[in-house]
Motif scaffolding. Structure first.
Motif, PDB file in Angstrom:
ATOM      1  N   PHE A  31       0.954  -1.269  -0.209  1.00 58.25           N
ATOM      2  CA  PHE A  31       0.090   0.162   0.025  1.00 58.25           C
ATOM      3  C   PHE A  31       0.990   1.308   0.018  1.00 58.25           C
ATOM      4  CE2 PHE A  31      -2.344   3.319   2.403  1.00 58.25           C
ATOM      5  CZ  PHE A  31      -3.256   3.550   1.673  1.00 58.25           C
ATOM      6  N   ASP A  32       2.016   1.310   0.792  1.00 58.74           N
ATOM      7  CA  ASP A  32       2.828   2.377   1.033  1.00 58.74           C
ATOM      8  C   ASP A  32       3.442   2.724  -0.268  1.00 58.74           C
ATOM      9  OD1 ASP A  32       1.797   2.870   3.513  1.00 58.74           O
ATOM     10  OD2 ASP A  32       3.658   1.934   4.481  1.00 58.74           O
ATOM     11  N   SER A  33       4.025   1.507  -0.934  1.00 59.77           N
ATOM     12  CA  SER A  33       4.540   1.738  -2.459  1.00 59.77           C
ATOM     13  C   SER A  33       3.681   2.172  -3.295  1.00 59.77           C
ATOM     14  CB  SER A  33       4.962   0.436  -2.680  1.00 59.77           C
ATOM     15  OG  SER A  33       5.622   0.239  -3.978  1.00 59.77           O
ATOM     16  N   MET A  34       2.271   1.827  -3.469  1.00 58.60           N
ATOM     17  CA  MET A  34       1.391   2.361  -4.202  1.00 58.60           C
ATOM     18  C   MET A  34       1.165   3.793  -4.086  1.00 58.60           C
ATOM     19  SD  MET A  34      -1.198  -0.854  -5.458  1.00 58.60           S
ATOM     20  CE  MET A  34      -2.214  -0.801  -4.010  1.00 58.60           C
ATOM     21  N   VAL A  35       1.070   4.310  -2.858  1.00 65.08           N
ATOM     22  CA  VAL A  35       0.808   5.659  -2.538  1.00 65.08           C
ATOM     23  C   VAL A  35       1.919   6.486  -3.017  1.00 65.08           C
ATOM     24  CG1 VAL A  35       0.680   7.531  -0.616  1.00 65.08           C
ATOM     25  CG2 VAL A  35      -0.763   5.034  -0.746  1.00 65.08           C
ATOM     26  N   SER A  36       3.286   6.088  -2.837  1.00 68.17           N
ATOM     27  CA  SER A  36       4.437   6.557  -3.220  1.00 68.17           C
ATOM     28  C   SER A  36       4.508   6.932  -4.626  1.00 68.17           C
ATOM     29  CB  SER A  36       5.846   5.954  -2.808  1.00 68.17           C
ATOM     30  OG  SER A  36       5.953   5.941  -1.279  1.00 68.17           O
ATOM     31  N   GLU A  37       4.285   5.783  -5.229  1.00 67.98           N
ATOM     32  CA  GLU A  37       4.231   5.691  -6.986  1.00 67.98           C
ATOM     33  C   GLU A  37       3.101   6.810  -7.421  1.00 67.98           C
ATOM     34  OE1 GLU A  37       2.993   2.781 -10.313  1.00 67.98           O
ATOM     35  OE2 GLU A  37       3.908   1.938  -8.878  1.00 67.98           O
ATOM     36  N   LEU A  38       2.204   6.755  -6.583  1.00 65.82           N
ATOM     37  CA  LEU A  38       0.897   7.722  -7.141  1.00 65.82           C
ATOM     38  C   LEU A  38       1.421   9.263  -6.762  1.00 65.82           C
ATOM     39  CD1 LEU A  38      -2.508   6.077  -6.065  1.00 65.82           C
ATOM     40  CD2 LEU A  38      -1.659   6.413  -8.330  1.00 65.82           C
ATOM     41  N   ARG A  39       1.878   9.488  -5.683  1.00 69.38           N
ATOM     42  CA  ARG A  39       2.512  10.788  -5.402  1.00 69.38           C
ATOM     43  C   ARG A  39       3.625  10.968  -6.597  1.00 69.38           C
ATOM     44  NH1 ARG A  39       2.551  10.198   0.950  1.00 69.38           N
ATOM     45  NH2 ARG A  39       0.457  10.650   1.520  1.00 69.38           N
ATOM     46  N   ALA A  40       4.571  10.106  -6.783  1.00 68.42           N
ATOM     47  CA  ALA A  40       5.590  10.601  -7.848  1.00 68.42           C
ATOM     48  C   ALA A  40       4.981  10.893  -9.252  1.00 68.42           C
ATOM     49  CB  ALA A  40       6.489   9.242  -7.753  1.00 68.42           C
ATOM     50  N   ASN A  41       3.978  10.130  -9.511  1.00 76.06           N
ATOM     51  CA  ASN A  41       3.384  10.479 -10.763  1.00 76.06           C
ATOM     52  C   ASN A  41       2.655  11.755 -10.869  1.00 76.06           C
ATOM     53  OD1 ASN A  41       4.129   7.852 -12.043  1.00 76.06           O
ATOM     54  ND2 ASN A  41       2.367   6.949 -11.349  1.00 76.06           N
ATOM     55  N   ASP A  42       1.947  12.210  -9.764  1.00 79.36           N
ATOM     56  CA  ASP A  42       1.460  13.289  -9.560  1.00 79.36           C
ATOM     57  C   ASP A  42       2.298  14.573  -9.695  1.00 79.36           C
ATOM     58  OD1 ASP A  42      -1.019  14.850  -9.123  1.00 79.36           O
ATOM     59  OD2 ASP A  42      -0.664  14.879  -6.995  1.00 79.36           O
ATOM     60  N   GLN A  43       3.486  14.217  -9.012  1.00 75.78           N
ATOM     61  CA  GLN A  43       4.656  15.482  -9.188  1.00 75.78           C
ATOM     62  C   GLN A  43       5.103  15.741 -10.490  1.00 75.78           C
ATOM     63  OE1 GLN A  43       7.163  14.069  -6.016  1.00 75.78           O
ATOM     64  NE2 GLN A  43       6.207  15.198  -4.393  1.00 75.78           N
ATOM     65  N   LYS A  44       5.109  14.503 -10.959  1.00 77.99           N
ATOM     66  CA  LYS A  44       5.716  14.289 -12.380  1.00 77.99           C
ATOM     67  C   LYS A  44       4.709  15.181 -13.530  1.00 77.99           C
ATOM     68  CE  LYS A  44       7.213  11.414 -16.060  1.00 77.99           C
ATOM     69  NZ  LYS A  44       7.379   9.977 -16.552  1.00 77.99           N
ATOM     70  N   GLN A  45       3.548  14.867 -13.134  1.00 77.55           N
ATOM     71  CA  GLN A  45       2.595  15.362 -14.190  1.00 77.55           C
ATOM     72  C   GLN A  45       2.603  16.817 -13.909  1.00 77.55           C
ATOM     73  OE1 GLN A  45      -1.868  14.630 -13.562  1.00 77.55           O
ATOM     74  NE2 GLN A  45      -1.944  14.438 -15.517  1.00 77.55           N
ATOM     75  N   GLN A  46       2.483  17.167 -12.371  1.00 78.32           N
ATOM     76  CA  GLN A  46       2.555  18.836 -12.271  1.00 78.32           C
ATOM     77  C   GLN A  46       3.693  19.423 -12.870  1.00 78.32           C
ATOM     78  OE1 GLN A  46       0.067  20.511 -10.665  1.00 78.32           O
ATOM     79  NE2 GLN A  46       1.084  22.125 -11.432  1.00 78.32           N
ATOM     80  N   GLN A  47       4.782  18.762 -12.813  1.00 79.24           N
ATOM     81  CA  GLN A  47       6.101  19.628 -13.308  1.00 79.24           C
ATOM     82  C   GLN A  47       5.888  19.701 -15.025  1.00 79.24           C
ATOM     83  OE1 GLN A  47       9.103  16.557 -12.348  1.00 79.24           O
ATOM     84  NE2 GLN A  47       9.679  17.793 -10.308  1.00 79.24           N
ATOM     85  N   GLU A  48       5.236  18.677 -15.544  1.00 78.97           N
ATOM     86  CA  GLU A  48       4.852  18.741 -16.960  1.00 78.97           C
ATOM     87  C   GLU A  48       4.088  19.996 -17.250  1.00 78.97           C
ATOM     88  OE1 GLU A  48       3.114  15.041 -18.238  1.00 78.97           O
ATOM     89  OE2 GLU A  48       5.094  13.953 -17.802  1.00 78.97           O
ATOM     90  N   GLY A  71      -6.423  22.556 -12.536  1.00 76.19           N
ATOM     91  CA  GLY A  71      -6.743  21.098 -12.092  1.00 76.19           C
ATOM     92  C   GLY A  71      -6.223  20.230 -13.189  1.00 76.19           C
ATOM     93  N   GLY A  72      -5.043  20.114 -13.232  1.00 78.23           N
ATOM     94  CA  GLY A  72      -4.287  19.020 -14.155  1.00 78.23           C
ATOM     95  C   GLY A  72      -4.190  19.499 -15.676  1.00 78.23           C
ATOM     96  N   ARG A  73      -4.646  20.810 -16.030  1.00 80.78           N
ATOM     97  CA  ARG A  73      -4.895  21.051 -17.298  1.00 80.78           C
ATOM     98  C   ARG A  73      -4.066  22.365 -17.415  1.00 80.78           C
ATOM     99  NH1 ARG A  73     -11.023  20.046 -17.164  1.00 80.78           N
ATOM    100  NH2 ARG A  73     -11.236  17.938 -17.730  1.00 80.78           N
ATOM    101  N   VAL A  74      -3.618  22.959 -18.591  1.00 80.79           N
ATOM    102  CA  VAL A  74      -3.235  24.275 -19.005  1.00 80.79           C
ATOM    103  C   VAL A  74      -4.435  24.736 -20.138  1.00 80.79           C
ATOM    104  CG1 VAL A  74      -1.559  25.562 -20.294  1.00 80.79           C
ATOM    105  CG2 VAL A  74      -0.995  23.631 -18.764  1.00 80.79           C
ATOM    106  N   ARG A  75      -5.057  25.931 -19.666  1.00 80.18           N
ATOM    107  CA  ARG A  75      -5.831  26.375 -20.680  1.00 80.18           C
ATOM    108  C   ARG A  75      -5.001  27.822 -21.152  1.00 80.18           C
ATOM    109  NH1 ARG A  75     -11.067  26.551 -19.683  1.00 80.18           N
ATOM    110  NH2 ARG A  75     -12.325  28.173 -20.680  1.00 80.18           N
ATOM    111  N   VAL A  76      -5.374  27.911 -22.597  1.00 78.96           N
ATOM    112  CA  VAL A  76      -5.019  29.013 -23.244  1.00 78.96           C
ATOM    113  C   VAL A  76      -6.207  29.756 -23.875  1.00 78.96           C
ATOM    114  CG1 VAL A  76      -3.635  29.572 -25.360  1.00 78.96           C
ATOM    115  CG2 VAL A  76      -2.870  27.722 -23.950  1.00 78.96           C
TER     116      VAL A  76
END
Length: 195
Positions: A31-48, A71-76
């Motif tokens: 469970f902790d591993s999955m939560v860490s992976e989700l957080r890392a993906n979330d941070q990566k997406q925010q960097q993108e 909310g996870g999007r870029v609006r032009v």
């Protein structure tokens, strides 16, 4: 004796059901591993999202476009591209669309682009929904025609003259050009390509 056997069978049955139900549990480490992976993906997406937003801010400053993260999007929000009661894309709007398509196709090929079409306050609701849709399709077709974006990467939606989305509330005709526009919304579905 009969009640003892019955009690023993019932107890055994409950124990088997309880043990069988335990197989669906997740170990704390997993469970902790999955939560860490989700957080890392979330941070990566925010960097993108931050990177794309910054690129567009720099590139589109000359076009008077507004870039916003939501909310996870870029609006032009682009400058006015359309004349009153018309869905023909103006030439002055094409350079921004060209730059937009180049940035997205070169660095973010897995994103989904939604072209939102809008109309000013003149006319009926259904007419303006059709007009907003025609404007969104004109921009979608232009983005695809340039060869930069694929058909399955660009979709359209119309908000017509939706009051909560008007730039100039209730305005139409001359002076209401900001209401006759398209907005490009980038949804992230993957990671950026290497520069």
């Amino acid at each position: 004796m009969y009640s003892y056997r019955r009690f023993a069978y019932v107890t055994l049955g409950v124990a088997l059901i309880a043990l069988g139900g335990c197989t669906g549990y997740v170990k704390k480490a997993d469970f902790d591993s999955m939560v860490s992976e989700l957080r890392a993906n979330d941070q990566k997406q925010q960097q993108e999202i931050d990177n794309l937003s910054q690129q567009m801010q720099q590139r589109f400053a000359a076009y008077d476009a507004k870039i916003a993260q939501m909310g996870g999007r870029v609006r032009v929000d682009a400058i006015s591209h359309f004349a009153f009661n018309d869905a023909t894309l103006r030439d002055e709007g094409k350079p921004l669309l060209d730059d937009f398509a180049k940035i997205v196709s070169a660095h973010y090929p897995q994103v989904m682009v939604t072209v939102e079409g809008f109309a000013d306050a003149a006319g009926g609701r259904s007419y303006n929904l059709r007009l907003g849709h025609a404007r969104a399709e004109a921009v979608r077709d232009y983005l695809m025609k340039s060869g930069e974006l694929a058909a399955d990467q660009v979709r359209t939606v119309s908000y017509g003259k939706a009051e909560n989305r008007q730039v100039l509330k209730g305005k139409w005709g001359d002076g209401a050009e900001p209401n006759r526009r398209v907005t490009l919304v980038v949804d992230f579905a993957g990671s950026p390509a290497a520069p």
